[in-house]
Design a protein around this motif. Structure first.
Motif, PDB file in Angstrom:
ATOM      1  N   VAL A   1       0.837  -1.202   0.000  1.00 37.81           N
ATOM      2  CA  VAL A   1       0.000   0.000   0.000  1.00 37.81           C
ATOM      3  C   VAL A   1       0.873   1.253   0.000  1.00 37.81           C
ATOM      4  O   VAL A   1       0.602   2.221  -0.725  1.00 37.81           O
ATOM      5  CB  VAL A   1      -0.950  -0.008   1.215  1.00 37.81           C
ATOM      6  CG1 VAL A   1      -1.640   1.339   1.364  1.00 37.81           C
ATOM      7  CG2 VAL A   1      -1.994  -1.109   1.066  1.00 37.81           C
ATOM      8  N   ILE A   2       1.934   1.236   0.801  1.00 33.64           N
ATOM      9  CA  ILE A   2       2.858   2.376   0.828  1.00 33.64           C
ATOM     10  C   ILE A   2       3.496   2.574  -0.545  1.00 33.64           C
ATOM     11  O   ILE A   2       3.577   3.698  -1.063  1.00 33.64           O
ATOM     12  CB  ILE A   2       3.938   2.160   1.906  1.00 33.64           C
ATOM     13  CG1 ILE A   2       3.295   2.129   3.297  1.00 33.64           C
ATOM     14  CG2 ILE A   2       5.000   3.255   1.839  1.00 33.64           C
ATOM     15  CD1 ILE A   2       4.253   1.757   4.413  1.00 33.64           C
ATOM     16  N   VAL A   3       3.944   1.476  -1.144  1.00 32.61           N
ATOM     17  CA  VAL A   3       4.556   1.554  -2.469  1.00 32.61           C
ATOM     18  C   VAL A   3       3.548   2.062  -3.496  1.00 32.61           C
ATOM     19  O   VAL A   3       3.881   2.857  -4.381  1.00 32.61           O
ATOM     20  CB  VAL A   3       5.106   0.175  -2.885  1.00 32.61           C
ATOM     21  CG1 VAL A   3       5.563   0.181  -4.337  1.00 32.61           C
ATOM     22  CG2 VAL A   3       6.261  -0.233  -1.975  1.00 32.61           C
ATOM     23  N   TYR A   4       2.304   1.632  -3.376  1.00 29.33           N
ATOM     24  CA  TYR A   4       1.274   2.042  -4.330  1.00 29.33           C
ATOM     25  C   TYR A   4       1.019   3.548  -4.251  1.00 29.33           C
ATOM     26  O   TYR A   4       0.871   4.223  -5.275  1.00 29.33           O
ATOM     27  CB  TYR A   4      -0.018   1.277  -4.056  1.00 29.33           C
ATOM     28  CG  TYR A   4      -1.095   1.498  -5.092  1.00 29.33           C
ATOM     29  CD1 TYR A   4      -1.064   0.814  -6.300  1.00 29.33           C
ATOM     30  CD2 TYR A   4      -2.136   2.394  -4.862  1.00 29.33           C
ATOM     31  CE1 TYR A   4      -2.039   1.006  -7.253  1.00 29.33           C
ATOM     32  CE2 TYR A   4      -3.120   2.598  -5.813  1.00 29.33           C
ATOM     33  CZ  TYR A   4      -3.068   1.903  -7.004  1.00 29.33           C
ATOM     34  OH  TYR A   4      -4.030   2.105  -7.954  1.00 29.33           O
ATOM     35  N   VAL A   5       0.973   4.079  -3.034  1.00 33.77           N
ATOM     36  CA  VAL A   5       0.751   5.522  -2.862  1.00 33.77           C
ATOM     37  C   VAL A   5       1.897   6.313  -3.480  1.00 33.77           C
ATOM     38  O   VAL A   5       1.685   7.304  -4.198  1.00 33.77           O
ATOM     39  CB  VAL A   5       0.602   5.856  -1.363  1.00 33.77           C
ATOM     40  CG1 VAL A   5       0.590   7.368  -1.153  1.00 33.77           C
ATOM     41  CG2 VAL A   5      -0.680   5.243  -0.813  1.00 33.77           C
ATOM     42  N   ILE A   6       3.127   5.875  -3.222  1.00 34.28           N
ATOM     43  CA  ILE A   6       4.278   6.558  -3.817  1.00 34.28           C
ATOM     44  C   ILE A   6       4.266   6.381  -5.332  1.00 34.28           C
ATOM     45  O   ILE A   6       4.662   7.282  -6.083  1.00 34.28           O
ATOM     46  CB  ILE A   6       5.588   6.025  -3.207  1.00 34.28           C
ATOM     47  CG1 ILE A   6       5.603   6.282  -1.702  1.00 34.28           C
ATOM     48  CG2 ILE A   6       6.799   6.685  -3.856  1.00 34.28           C
ATOM     49  CD1 ILE A   6       6.813   5.716  -0.989  1.00 34.28           C
TER      50      ILE A   6
END
Length: 284
Positions: free
Chosen positions: A247-252
C-alpha cells in the motif's frame, strides 16, 4: 522530482523481493497439502498473487526508472486489483478459520478436537464425503500416526509419558481415540475399550487396525481443520506485512505517475507552466 522516480524504483525492487516469501508461503502450503493438511487447492491463490506481485513490481520498477508513463499506468492499474485480491484472500483466510480450537484436558498435555466446534465453508468442505475420502487417504499415507512411536532407552513410553506429550492436531484427532471414550492405553496407536457406556460416536469408530485407527472419526476431521487453521494463520501474517508495504509503495507509485505526466507535458519539477500575458493589439 527525479528522486521520486528513483524511490519508487527502489521500493518496487523491494516489493519484488517481498513477493518471494509470498510465493514461498504458497509453496509451503503446497508441501503441507501433500503431507499434513491434505487440502490441495488452498495454496494456488496465494501463489498466483505472489507471481502477479513479482511481475507487476518489475513493470513498476521499469516504469519509474525509465519514466515510461505507459508502464507506470499498467503498474498502477494491475496493482490495484492485486492489492484487492490480497485483501480478499486475507479476509477469506481469517473468516473460514475463525471458529474452532482444541479442548484442554485434565492431566493431559495435548488437546482433543471436536468437529462441532468448527463451522462454515471450510468445515463443510473437509467433512463432506466427496473430499474426506481423499483427505483421510492423504493423512494415512503421510505416516503421521506411524511416526508417533517413542522409546526411552529401548523401552516403549508409558501411558504417563504419553499423556505429557504435546501432540499435534492430526496425531490427537486421527491416531488415538477421544479421551472421553475412556480407553486404556497400550501404546501410541493401540487402545483397548473399557466396556463402559460411551456417547461419542467416534468411540465406536476407533479401530486398532493400523490402516483404520480413527481416520473415519469426526475428531480426525476436526484435527485436520485445526492443522489447516494453523497453517493459514501463519501465511496470513506474512501477507498482512506485505500488504502494508504494498500500500505504501502504491501511494508513492501514484505520486511518481503524476510526476511522469508532468514531465511529459514539459512541466518542470512539478511547477505549473506559466504563460506571459501580452496586451492584444486592437485594429481600428
Amino acid at each position: 522530482m527525479r528522486a521520486t522516480n528513483h524511490l519508487i524504483g527502489l521500493l518496487n525492487f523491494l516489493t519484488f523481493l517481498l513477493s518471494i516469501p509470498i510465493i514461498g508461503g504458497g509453496i509451503w502450503l503446497s508441501t503441507r497439502a501433500n503431507s499434513t493438511d491434505c487440502l490441495k487447492f488452498l495454496q494456488w491463490p496465494i501463489i498466483v498473487i505472489g507471481v502477479c506481485i513479482m511481475v507487476v513490481s518489475l513493470a513498476g520498477f521499469a516504469g519509474a526508472c525509465y519514466r515510461n508513463t505507459m508502464l507506470m499506468w499498467v503498474y498502477l492499474f494491475v496493482m490495484f486489483f492485486v492489492l484487492a485480491a490480497l485483501v480478499g484472500f486475507i479476509i477469506f483466510a481469517y473468516a473460514v478459520t475463525d471458529k474452532g480450537s482444541g479442548r484442554s484436558l485434565l492431566n493431559r498435555a495435548y488437546f482433543d478436537y471436536y468437529l462441532q466446534d468448527y463451522s462454515g465453508w471450510l468445515e463443510e468442505r473437509v467433512a463432506s464425503d466427496s473430499y474426506w475420502g481423499k483427505i483421510a487417504s492423504c493423512v494415512r499415507d503421510s505416516k503421521a500416526c506411524a511416526k508417533m512411536g517413542v522409546t526411552v532407552n529401548g523401552v516403549p513410553e508409558t501411558s504417563d509419558m504419553f499423556y505429557r506429550r504435546r501432540l499435534n492436531s492430526i496425531q490427537s484427532g486421527c491416531c488415538k481415540p477421544p479421551t472421553e471414550c475412556g480407553f486404556t492405553y497400550m501404546n501410541e496407536t493401540v487402545w483397548t475399550s473399557s466396556g463402559g457406556v460411551v456417547y461419542n460416536p467416534d468411540c465406536n469408530l476407533w479401530s486398532n487396525d493400523q490402516s483404520q485407527l480413527c481416520y473415519s472419526c469426526s475428531s480426525c476431521k476436526a484435527g485436520v481443520l485445526a492443522s489447516i487453521k494453523k497453517s493459514w494463520r501463519k501465511v496470513s501474517v506474512i501477507n498482512i506485512v506485505v500488504l502494508i508495504i504494498l500500500v505504501i509503495v502504491y501511494v508513492i507509485g501514484c505520486a511518481a505517475f503524476r510526476n511522469n505526466r508532468r514531465m511529459d507535458n514539459d512541466e518542470s519539477y512539478g511547477q505549473a507552466r506559466m504563460t506571459k500575458a501580452r496586451p492584444s493589439s486592437i485594429q481600428f
